[in-house]
Design a protein around this motif. Sequence first.
Motif, short mmCIF file in Angstrom:
data_model
loop_
_atom_site.label_atom_id
_atom_site.label_comp_id
_atom_site.label_asym_id
_atom_site.label_seq_id
_atom_site.Cartn_x
_atom_site.Cartn_y
_atom_site.Cartn_z
N THR A 139 0.84 -1.19 0.00
CA THR A 139 0.00 0.00 0.00
C THR A 139 0.88 1.24 0.00
OG1 THR A 139 -1.62 -1.20 1.35
CG2 THR A 139 -1.91 1.18 1.16
N PHE B 147 0.70 5.66 0.15
CA PHE B 147 -0.13 6.74 0.67
C PHE B 147 0.32 8.05 0.05
CE2 PHE B 147 0.39 3.36 3.72
CZ PHE B 147 -0.91 3.08 4.10
N ALA C 269 -5.03 6.12 0.07
CA ALA C 269 -4.24 4.90 0.03
C ALA C 269 -4.50 4.19 -1.29
CB ALA C 269 -4.62 3.98 1.19
N ALA D 210 -4.67 1.93 7.10
CA ALA D 210 -4.94 3.17 6.38
C ALA D 210 -5.81 4.10 7.23
CB ALA D 210 -5.62 2.87 5.05
N VAL E 237 -6.60 8.02 6.49
CA VAL E 237 -7.01 7.85 5.10
C VAL E 237 -8.54 7.85 5.02
CG1 VAL E 237 -7.09 6.15 3.21
CG2 VAL E 237 -4.93 6.66 4.34
#
Length: 156
Positions: A68, A70, A81, A109, A114
């Motif tokens: 992942t 960001f 994300a 996240a 996020v």
Amino acid sequence: MTDANHVVRVCGPAEAESAAQLLHDFNVEFDCPTPPVAELAERIRTLVTRSDFEILLAGEPAVAVAVTTFRPSLWSPGPVALLEELYVRPELRSRGIGAAVLTRAIAAAKERGVTTFEINVDEGDVDAQRFYRSHGFTEIEYPETGERAFYFHREI
């Protein structure tokens, strides 16, 4: 009953080889270009020390991986994300391992503030599409209009 393959952890530099091997296997399985494992591991060792990058591993030894990234966003109050990769060894699919990894990636996240979690899926990968839909994701960008979202890219 706890299945060791459902235990998800953050990958650090010491597990870069394991993550690299899984990501390499993923690309090979889907006939995509892939750098050698050693080269990929070196990149991973560098990237896992950054705050805008996270790799999760499941199992001991690792049988699943998620990557992942960001980034800040003008259109949301928190970062966005992007789940760049999620792979479970083929012989272990449909056992909840991918769901455990995805759930942990989303939780991580949320902890970062996020508000939007994105995933790109190849058109022909109907199994992945079904998996992500079953976890609340949609290919609809704007529910009020029903417009589909498309992903474009270009090598530069």
